[in-house]
Each structure stands twice: as structure tokens, then as C-alpha cells.
Design a protein around this motif. Structure first.
Motif, PDB file in Angstrom:
ATOM      1  N   MET A 152       0.824  -1.217   0.000  1.00  0.00           N
ATOM      2  CA  MET A 152       0.000   0.000   0.000  1.00  0.00           C
ATOM      3  C   MET A 152       0.862   1.275   0.000  1.00  0.00           C
ATOM      4  O   MET A 152       0.645   2.181  -0.793  1.00  0.00           O
ATOM      5  N   ARG A 153       1.887   1.293   0.874  1.00  0.00           N
ATOM      6  CA  ARG A 153       2.711   2.505   0.983  1.00  0.00           C
ATOM      7  C   ARG A 153       3.512   2.743  -0.301  1.00  0.00           C
ATOM      8  O   ARG A 153       3.658   3.880  -0.757  1.00  0.00           O
ATOM      9  N   GLU A 154       3.997   1.633  -0.883  1.00  0.00           N
ATOM     10  CA  GLU A 154       4.778   1.765  -2.127  1.00  0.00           C
ATOM     11  C   GLU A 154       3.878   2.278  -3.265  1.00  0.00           C
ATOM     12  O   GLU A 154       4.291   3.115  -4.064  1.00  0.00           O
ATOM     13  N   ILE A 155       2.637   1.775  -3.292  1.00  0.00           N
ATOM     14  CA  ILE A 155       1.708   2.213  -4.349  1.00  0.00           C
ATOM     15  C   ILE A 155       1.373   3.697  -4.162  1.00  0.00           C
ATOM     16  O   ILE A 155       1.350   4.467  -5.125  1.00  0.00           O
ATOM     17  N   THR A 202       0.894   1.925 -14.690  1.00  0.00           N
ATOM     18  CA  THR A 202       2.060   1.335 -14.009  1.00  0.00           C
ATOM     19  C   THR A 202       1.607   0.531 -12.789  1.00  0.00           C
ATOM     20  O   THR A 202       2.088  -0.572 -12.530  1.00  0.00           O
ATOM     21  N   ILE A 203       0.646   1.104 -12.052  1.00  0.00           N
ATOM     22  CA  ILE A 203       0.147   0.451 -10.827  1.00  0.00           C
ATOM     23  C   ILE A 203      -0.617  -0.828 -11.218  1.00  0.00           C
ATOM     24  O   ILE A 203      -0.422  -1.885 -10.616  1.00  0.00           O
ATOM     25  N   GLU A 238      -4.805   6.264  -1.912  1.00  0.00           N
ATOM     26  CA  GLU A 238      -4.624   7.705  -2.116  1.00  0.00           C
ATOM     27  C   GLU A 238      -3.143   8.050  -2.041  1.00  0.00           C
ATOM     28  O   GLU A 238      -2.438   7.552  -1.159  1.00  0.00           O
ATOM     29  N   PRO A 239      -2.664   8.940  -2.932  1.00  0.00           N
ATOM     30  CA  PRO A 239      -1.250   9.331  -2.839  1.00  0.00           C
ATOM     31  C   PRO A 239      -0.911   9.955  -1.489  1.00  0.00           C
ATOM     32  O   PRO A 239       0.222   9.859  -1.032  1.00  0.00           O
ATOM     33  N   ALA A 240      -1.919  10.571  -0.842  1.00  0.00           N
ATOM     34  CA  ALA A 240      -1.676  11.212   0.452  1.00  0.00           C
ATOM     35  C   ALA A 240      -1.222  10.203   1.502  1.00  0.00           C
ATOM     36  O   ALA A 240      -0.605  10.580   2.510  1.00  0.00           O
ATOM     37  N   GLN A 241      -1.532   8.892   1.259  1.00  0.00           N
ATOM     38  CA  GLN A 241      -1.141   7.870   2.236  1.00  0.00           C
ATOM     39  C   GLN A 241       0.380   7.696   2.295  1.00  0.00           C
ATOM     40  O   GLN A 241       0.884   7.068   3.215  1.00  0.00           O
ATOM     41  N   ALA A 242       1.082   8.246   1.318  1.00  0.00           N
ATOM     42  CA  ALA A 242       2.548   8.167   1.345  1.00  0.00           C
ATOM     43  C   ALA A 242       3.128   9.226   2.280  1.00  0.00           C
ATOM     44  O   ALA A 242       4.262   9.101   2.731  1.00  0.00           O
TER      45      ALA A 242
END
Lengths: 403, 231
Positions: free
Chosen positions: A313-316, A328-329, A396-400
Motif C-alpha cells: 500500500m505505501r509503495e503504491i 504502471t500500478i 490515495e497518494p496522500a497515504q505516502a
């Protein structure tokens, strides 16, 4: 840069272990497909081996394999006289429990010592062992004999001789006892078994009619010998005919159907009876097992891919944040599902092909079946990966960001 | 110098009706090329929301957001356009480096370039050069699990610089580092800002590094409370 491959390489042990489990499951599912193929091939092997264009059987029945059929032996002459019929031959079929009654060269029933002495012969039936055979009685020089002789010779005009399927495990020259009569095995036929998978044994029609008589209940036998029996001894189960290339088997069959008390089936109709009726239950059972196994495989693939995706999840999220496109995902998730399916399928299929000859039932797998199954696994993996893809696309990108 | 990050009257709230929370109100802020600006404030002050807005993850309710001379959101930007903007113009540095664990240091950096259609071989060459520039070239083939916290953060900085972005956003980049390594990371960010003319916006709680910013902006309750120049 292929992210799916790199991730798999990073967790190779876990991936291979997963493939091993899934491969075994897919191997069992493929075995079911192969066993069904074997059941169909065995069911059709006798009918095809006899190379009959036409089957004449008792009226109202669907032939000797699906239902009981008894017709007078002289019907063969009537059939042979029909225009278009080249040769015709009478046949009997009966399933018999026989006994291996002595090794090659031995005419005497085996003594207990001999039984003990030969009991250890590797790869062969022990003397005295009970054999379940489908016995075919035919008229030598007429249609209905063994489709090919692998070793030894065919039956001449001599009595008490037998051509046997090699899978029975009895050596050439051995004696086989049925209803207290011993037959010498003079040849091995090319692999032919009954619809139930029993090895086939060919004997002369006269021998088989004697055998039928001896296998009848004693009261029926006494009545028959006294002339009051309901069954004459010259009965056969079917008459088969080969048709001239210039004649139409369907037209000849239609002609015979006009006779009282007889039915006629073309070769195609006979095969249809065998595949639809005789192996129908096996088809349903094996089909059900295969479907259940494939569904279980699909659920397992879906869960594995979903879990693998959740682990990433974090990498995505990071990939999305640094601008990786959805393709890509999606490729990361789907390629892993495809690789999981491909490696598992290859492993399962290789294992099955390596051990299939040791299965108790015949496993018939051609390139089409294997390729078709592979395609099915591909579709299953594709569909099963959708759960993981859905999860990945919702990250969500915010999860990074943040701890 | 013209600002590369420019926020004018930005407001952002979450929820509806009674449950609505106003996370940011009337934020006006700019970061020029070569400038390193710190953003500090207590929890719930709106730092993360502001960073998400500048990262084009959240859409502001009001105000204008301009990044590298492009006005974002106005004119209906699609998700794909925003990702392309992030790829091209923004570099990200995270609290816990967020390197992909299955790629070595070089490929973690090269990946950012390949997403921008740079051929892999060229991307790897540039990645090695970047790692050398950040004095971590000798660890170019190491997997992230084998890197120390400071090394991993330098690789993450190299990844952020991979596409020569105009803007670098850093979320607590020194939180997981000791004081010495935190200073090294901040020195690197200052160097990058100067040498590559990038605007660097750093969210931080770490008072050890406050002195390394050109400007330090304080947020409280979704508003800019004040601004100071530590130097």
C-alpha cells in the motif's frame, strides 16, 4: 523497469512457496480434465477399435454398451446380404471375473507351491490372481477382432485361445481360467479397455457363447439343455457391419430399423450413446470437481494478490505521489497475478505429465487440453487480480505522506 | 526571483454542515527559486493539508494555486494531468524515505526518471551521478533495507531531484534522523535549492533545523500566524 518482476525477485521464497501450493491445486484440476479425457477415450476405444460402420442390436435398446441386447446369431447373415454391407460379424460382450491359471507353458492348474513360487514376479499378475475382464466373442476373419496385435498372434480358427489387452498384466502364453475353462493367451492387443476401464479379452464367438451358457444360473442352464429354455444358445449381443464407401450407413441403418425386433446405430450414433449415456455421470462428477477446484484456485489467487497488494500500500501511494500513471500500478498487480498463474500452471502441469502414467485411471492430456486449461488459468488470474487492482487504484497518494 | 510556489487566499475545509472543519483559511504564501521555507505548527494546524494542496492531491475550496507558472485546478485539471505535473515539476521527500524495498538505490532514483519517459540506461547513469553528487555513490547498489536512515534519506533526496524539479516538498525529512544527520540533510536541501534554483518547502517539527531555513512560516488553526527569517 518491470516492478512486478523486481518485487517477486525480492520476495522469491514466498512467491515460489505460493506457486507450489497453487501449482498442486491446478495440477489436481488438470488431472480431472485428463481423467475425463481418459474415461472418454477408454469408453470409445472398443467401439472405435472394432471399426464398425453399423451396429445392429436388439430393438428398443441402445446397443450392447448402454443396455442389454440379445439377438439371434443368424441375423449376421441377413445383415451381410444387405446392399452396401461389405463384411458383417457377430459379437458378444460379457464382463467376467477370470483367474490367472498358470504361467507360459503350463497347462496344469497351478499347485499351491507354484503359486507361492511365482508370487513375486515383478510387474505381472500372480498366478491365481483374479482378473476382471471384458470378454469379446467374435468370429475370426470377420469384423470384430482385436484392432491390432502388439505381440504374439491373433486367434486362428482354434478354440480356447485368447488375445488379451497387455494392461491385464498376464504374460504371453499364460492360461486364463473363466467358468472352469482355461484359455491360452496367444497375443496382446493394442491398448483397448471397456467403458469401465477393464482390460479386453478376445475369444472366438463359439467359446464366448459356451462361456455365456456356463455363466448362466444352473436352473436356466438345465432348462436350456432340456430344450425348454427361453434363451437359445446361438445368441449374440450385436452384429457389426462395415459399409462400402459408395453406400450410406444411415440409409442401411434405416433399412434395418424397418425389421421387427432390431435396431441399428451408425458409428457416430454409437459414439454418441457412449459419450452421452455411458460416461455422462463421470463427465458430470469430474466436471463438478474441476469447477470446484478452479473456483477455489480463483479465490486463492484473488486473496494472494489482494494480500500482496495490501502489503504494498505505501509503495503504491508513493508511486502515485511521484507521478506514476495508473497503468504502471495496474501492471504491477496484474503482472504478478499472471506470473503467479503461469508459474503455478507450468509447475502443476509438469508434475502431472511426469506422474500421469502412474495414476490408477488413464489420464489423457493432449496439447489442446493443456493449452485450453492454461488459457482458463490465465482468465482466472486476470479476473482474480481485479480485486487487487481495485484496491490499488483506491490507494490515495496522500497515504505516502506522514508517519 | 519569481515565486515557483504561490498560494493566494487559499481555503480548504472538510465535511458538511455542522460537522464541517475548516482546515485552512486565507493562506497566502510564496516560495521563490533557491529559497528553503519551513512550515511549522502544532498538530491540527493545517500543515499536512497545506502540503497536500501544494502536492496537488487536494483541491482548494477557494483561492489560487500557482506552481511553476501554471495555475493548478482552474480549468479542470484531470488526475492524469496532475500526476504529470507532479512527475515533471515536483520532487517529494518523506519522513521515512518511502524507497521501494524491491529496488536498489540506483533503480529507486532511476524509476522516477523512467516514469518521465527517460530510457532506463540513461536514467541509471543519471541516478549514479546524482548519488555521487549526494555523496552516497558507494551505496548505489544497496537495497533500502541495507541502508542506514541517513543514507536512505539521501537516496530519497536523489529520487526527489531525479527529474530536476522546480519544487521540492519535504514532509518531516529529519524526523527519523539524529541531530548530526538532520543537519547534513538540511545542508543538502539548501545546496540543491541554490544550485538547481528549486523552491523547497519543508514541513517540520524539528527545532534543531529551524536555523537552516531562509524563512520559517508558523501555522495555527489553519491560518498563517507569523513568519520569521532565522538567519
Amino acid at each position: 523497469m518491470n516492478l512486478a518482476l523486481r518485487d517477486i525477485r525480492h520476495n522469491l521464497g514466498r512467491f515460489l512457496l505460493t506457486c507450489l501450493g497453487l501449482g498442486l491445486l491446478l495440477g489436481v484440476a488438470l488431472a480431472m480434465v485428463g481423467i475425463y479425457g481418459g474415461v472418454v477415450e477408454e469408453a470409445l476405444s472398443l467401439a472405435r477399435g472394432l471399426r464398425a460402420d453399423l451396429w445392429v442390436v436388439e430393438g428398443g435398446s441402445r446397443g450392447p454398451f448402454a443396455e442389454a441386447s440379445r439377438i439371434p446369431g443368424d441375423v449376421r447373415e441377413a445383415v451381410a446380404r444387405l446392399p452396401g454391407v461389405t463384411p458383417a460379424g457377430s459379437l458378444t460382450f460379457q464382463t467376467v471375473e477370470a483367474r490367472h491359471a498358470g504361467g507360459p507353458g503350463g497347462n496344469e492348474p497351478p499347485s499351491e507351491e507354484l503359486v507361492r513360487e511365482r508370487a513375486g514376479e515383478a510387474g505381472r499378475q500372480r498366478i491365481g490372481a483374479v482378473l476382471r475382464l471384458q470378454v469379446v466373442g467374435y468370429e475370426p476373419d470377420r469384423p470384430g477382432g482385436p484392432p491390432g496385435i502388439l505381440q504374439g498372434r491373433g486367434i486362428g480358427r482354434g478354440r480356447l485361445e485368447m488375445v488379451l489387452d497387455r494392461s491385464a498384466g498376464v504374460p504371453l502364453g499364460a492360461m486364463v481360467e473363466m467358468a472352469n475353462i482355461r484359455y491360452r493367451v496367444v497375443g496382446f492387443s493394442t491398448r483397448t479397455v471397456s467403458t469401465g476401464g477393464d482390460p479386453l479379452a478376445w475369444i472366438t464367438l463359439r467359446d464366448s457363447q459356451d462361456l455365456q451358457f456356463r455363466l448362466n444360473p444352473p436352473a436356466a442352464r438345465r432348462a436350456q439343455q432340456g430344450g425348454g429354455g427361453a434363451l437359445p444358445q446361438d445368441t449374440v449381443n450385436a452384429v457389426i457391419a462395415r459399409i462400402s464407401p459408395h453406400a450410406d450407413p444411415a440409409a442401411v441403418a434405416a433399412e434395418i430399423r424397418r425389421w421387427k425386433h432390431f435396431a441399428a446405430l451408425t458409428a457416430a450414433e454409437q459414439e454418441q450413446v457412449l459419450t452421452r449415456s455411458v460416461v455422462d455421470r463421470a463427465r458430470k462428477q469430474l466436471g463438478l470437481f474441476t469447477t470446484v477446484l478452479l473456483l477455489v484456485s480463483a479465490v486463492i489467487v484473488a486473496l494472494i494478490i489482494y494480500t500482496l497488494t495490501m502489503d504494498k500500500m505505501r509503495e503504491i501511494a508513493t508511486l502515485k505521489l511521484i507521478g506514476a500513471p495508473d497503468a504502471t500500478i495496474v501492471a504491477l498487480v496484474m503482472q504478478q497475478a499472471m506470473l503467479l498463474g503461469a508459474v503455478s500452471f507450468a509447475g502443476g502441469a509438469a508434475l502431472l505429465l511426469a506422474v500421469k502414467d502412474n495414476f490408477p485411471r488413464r489420464v489423457v492430456l493432449g496439447p489442446e487440453e493443456v493449452a485450453g486449461f492454461g488459457l482458463l488459468v490465465f482468465v482466472i488470474c486476470l479476473v482474480a487480480s481485479l480485486l487487487g487492482v481495485r484496491y490499488a487504484l483506491r490507494v490515495e497518494p496522500a497515504q505516502a505522506l506522514g508517519g | 526571483m519569481s515565486p515557483l510556489v504561490e498560494l493566494q487566499g487559499i481555503a480548504k475545509g472538510f465535511g458538511e454542515g455542522e460537522a464541517r472543519v475548516q482546515a485552512l483559511s486565507d493562506i497566502t504564501l510564496s516560495v521563490a527559486a533557491g529559497e528553503v521555507v519551513g512550515l511549522r505548527g502544532p498538530s491540527g494546524s493545517g500543515k499536512s493539508t497545506l502540503l497536500n494542496l501544494v502536492a496537488c492531491i487536494l483541491e482548494p475550496d477557494e483561492g489560487v494555486l500557482r506552481l511553476a507558472d501554471e495555475t493548478v485546478w482552474q480549468g479542470r485539471w484531470a488526475k492524469a494531468d496532475l500526476r504529470a505535473l507532479r512527475r515533471r515539476a515536483i520532487g517529494f521527500i518523506f519522513q521515512f524515505h518511502n524507497l521501494l524495498p524491491f529496488l536498489d538505490a540506483t533503480d529507486n532514483v532511476a524509476l522516477a526518471m523512467t516514469l518521465n519517459d527517460v530510457p532506463l540506461a540513461k536514467a541509471r547513469d543519471r541516478a549514479r551521478a546524482l548519488l555521487d553528487y549526494l555523496q552516497i555513490g558507494k551505496r548505489a547498489g544497496a537495497m533500502p533495507a541495507k541502508l542506514s536512515g541517513g543514507e536512505a534519506q539521501r537516496v530519497a533526496i536523489a529520487r526527489a531531484l531525479a527529474n530536476q524539479p522546480h519544487i521540492i516538498l519535504a514532509d518531516e525529512p529529519t524526523a527519523a534522523l539524529d541531530s548530526e544527520r538532520a543537519q547534513v540533510v538540511m545542508d543538502l536541501l539548501r545546496r540543491v535549492a541554490r544550485e538547481q534554483a528549486a523552491a523547497v518547502l519543508v514541513v517540520t517539527h524539528d527545532d534543531k533545523i529551524f536555523s537552516r531555513f531562509d524563512r520559517l512560516v508558523s501555522l495555527r488553526d489553519g491560518r498563517i500566524e507569523g513568519e520569521m527569517r532565522p538567519g
